[in-house]
Design an enzyme around this catalytic site. Sequence first.
Site, PDB file in Angstrom:
ATOM      1  N   CYS A 122       0.828  -1.210   0.000  1.00 28.62           N
ATOM      2  CA  CYS A 122       0.000   0.000   0.000  1.00 28.62           C
ATOM      3  C   CYS A 122       0.860   1.257   0.000  1.00 28.62           C
ATOM      4  O   CYS A 122       0.435   2.299  -0.467  1.00 28.62           O
ATOM      5  CB  CYS A 122      -0.906  -0.015   1.218  1.00 28.62           C
ATOM      6  SG  CYS A 122       0.005  -0.346   2.726  1.00 28.62           S
ATOM      7  N   GLU A 179      -4.690   2.357  -7.776  1.00 24.35           N
ATOM      8  CA  GLU A 179      -3.694   1.484  -7.160  1.00 24.35           C
ATOM      9  C   GLU A 179      -3.621   0.178  -7.959  1.00 24.35           C
ATOM     10  O   GLU A 179      -4.625  -0.500  -8.130  1.00 24.35           O
ATOM     11  CB  GLU A 179      -4.095   1.200  -5.721  1.00 24.35           C
ATOM     12  CG  GLU A 179      -3.057   0.411  -4.980  1.00 24.35           C
ATOM     13  CD  GLU A 179      -3.432   0.210  -3.528  1.00 24.35           C
ATOM     14  OE1 GLU A 179      -4.546  -0.266  -3.272  1.00 24.35           O
ATOM     15  OE2 GLU A 179      -2.608   0.521  -2.660  1.00 24.35           O
TER      16      GLU A 179
END
Length: 472
Positions: free
Chosen positions: A278, A378
Site C-alpha cells: 500500500c 492502485e
Amino acid sequence: MQVIDTIYIDGAFVTPHGSELFELFNPATGQVIGHVRLADAEDARAAVAAAKRAFSAFSRTPQHERVAMLRRLHAAVLAREDALFEAIVEEYGAPVSRGRWMAQHASNVLRDAADVLEQYAFTRRAGTAEVTMQPLGVAGLITPWNSNAGFICGKLAAALAAGCTAVVKPSEMSAMQTRIVTEALHEAALPPGVFNIVTGRGDTVGATISAHPDVAKLSFTGSTAVGKSILRTGAETLKRVTLELGGKSPMIVLDDADFDLAVPLALQAGFMNSGQACIAGTRILVPQARLAEFEAKIVDAVAGIQSGDPRDPRTSIGPMVSRKQWERVQRYIRVGIDEGARLLAGGEGRPEGAATGWFVRPTVFSGVTNAMTIAREEIFGPVLAIIAYRDTEHAIVIANDTPYGLQAYICSADTARANAVAARIEAGRVLVNTLAHEPAAPFGGFKQSGIGREYGVAGLEAFLEPKAVIAA
Ligand code: NAD
C-alpha cells in the site's frame, strides 16, 4: 498438502461450524498446496461472544500484567520465526529477504507495543477532572494477504495493550501463516477468549464482525472499497473505526537529487513487497529538465532487477499472490499502453524463463500524465509511472492530486529543501532520502487512504476512549 481445519475460539482450537474448503496456492508455481476450512457467520458470532465474556476481567488487568503478556506473545512468535518465514515464502511468494523481514516484523510489533504500554500514562488531569483512558471493548481486526502475519500481530498487540479483547479475521488466502501465528500466540497462555482467530470469507465472517452490536471497535487493513463498506456497516452501531487502505504514493525526485542514489531508492520504493504494498512509491515525479538522464539510469537499473523464484536470493520481485492479482496487474499494463504511456521497461506477460507462476515483468512507464489510469488507481504490482514536472511547485501539485494520501518519498541533496516540500505533502508519512520504518511514529493515511493511525502511542489510543471524572 496442508489441511487447516481448525479456528481458535475461547482459548482452544476448534472445528468450525462453516464447512467450505478453500484452496491455498503456491503463487510461484500456481499449484494447490493445501486447503483451509473456512469459518462462517455462526463461528464469527461465537468468537465475538467469547471475546465479550473475557472483556470484563481483561480490561481491568494491571498495566504491568499486560506488558508481561505482550512480552510472552513476542517471545512465542519470535520462537516460530523460521516456520513463519517458510509459510510466507511458500504461500505468499515473498522473496527470501522480504520474507525474513516480514517474519521478524510479526514478533517485533508485539515487543514495540509492550514498550509503548510500559511508558503509557492511562490517567491524566484536565482542569478539575481526572481523565482516564479506557479500553473500548471487543475489537474486530481484519487483515489483508500482503502482510497477514504482521497485521495480525500488530493489530492484536495494540488492542491487547489497551485492554480490549479481540476477534481477528485474517485473510483467507494466508491460512498457513495464520496457523503458525495462532499456535505461537496460544503458547503464551493468555486467558481464554482474550483473542480469537477465525479465518473465513470477508463477506461472511468479516461482515458479521463489522455489523455485530457487541463489537465496539474495528481495525481494518485492505482495499479502499472494502474499507468504505466496513465504515458504512459499522456506522449502524457507531463503532470506532481505524482503516488502513490503499495508496498511490509519489516519489518526488527534486532537481538537485543525485540520480545514482535516487534511481535505486525509487525502484526499491516502487517494487517493495513485489509491488504489493500500500505504501509503494508508484508515481515517480522527475524534473522535466533531467527526464532523459533519469530515464536512461532507470532503464539500466531495472535490467538488473530479477522477478522470479522467490527462493533465489537474487530475486527482488516475487510472484503476485494469486491469478486474480496477476490478471489485474496485466490489465493495468495494457491500460497504460492503450492510454499512450511509453513503456521503458517490462510490459505484458511473464518474465523470460518463467513458464508458470504468477510472475510479472518489472514494468516502468514514462510519459505518464497524472490523469492517466495508471497514475490514479492502485495497481498493487511492480508497475511504476514516471511523471515529468516543470518546477517544485508543479511537483507538489501533482503529488497531492490524488484521492490517496498514505505515504510520500522525497529525494534531494538538500534536506532542508526536502523538508520544506514534505511540509506541503498531504500524506500520513513522508520519507526523505530513506525507506526506513519508524515503529514509534504514527502510521496511516490522509484522504481516502484511511482513517486513524497505527503504531506507537497513536496506535494504542485508537483502542482507548477518554473518560472524565469530575468530583466535588
Ligand atoms: P481486501 O480489501 O479485499 O480484503 C482485506 C480483508 O478484508 C480480507 O481479510 C477480506 O477477507 C476482508 N473483507 C473483504 N470483504 C469484506 C467485507 N465486506 N467485510 C469485512 N471484511 C471484508 O484487500 P486485499 O485484497 O486482501 O489486500 C489488498 C489491499 O489492501 C490493497 O488495496 C492495499 O492497498 C490494501 N492494503 C493497505 C494497507 C495499509 O496499511 N494502508 C496495507 C496492506 C494492504
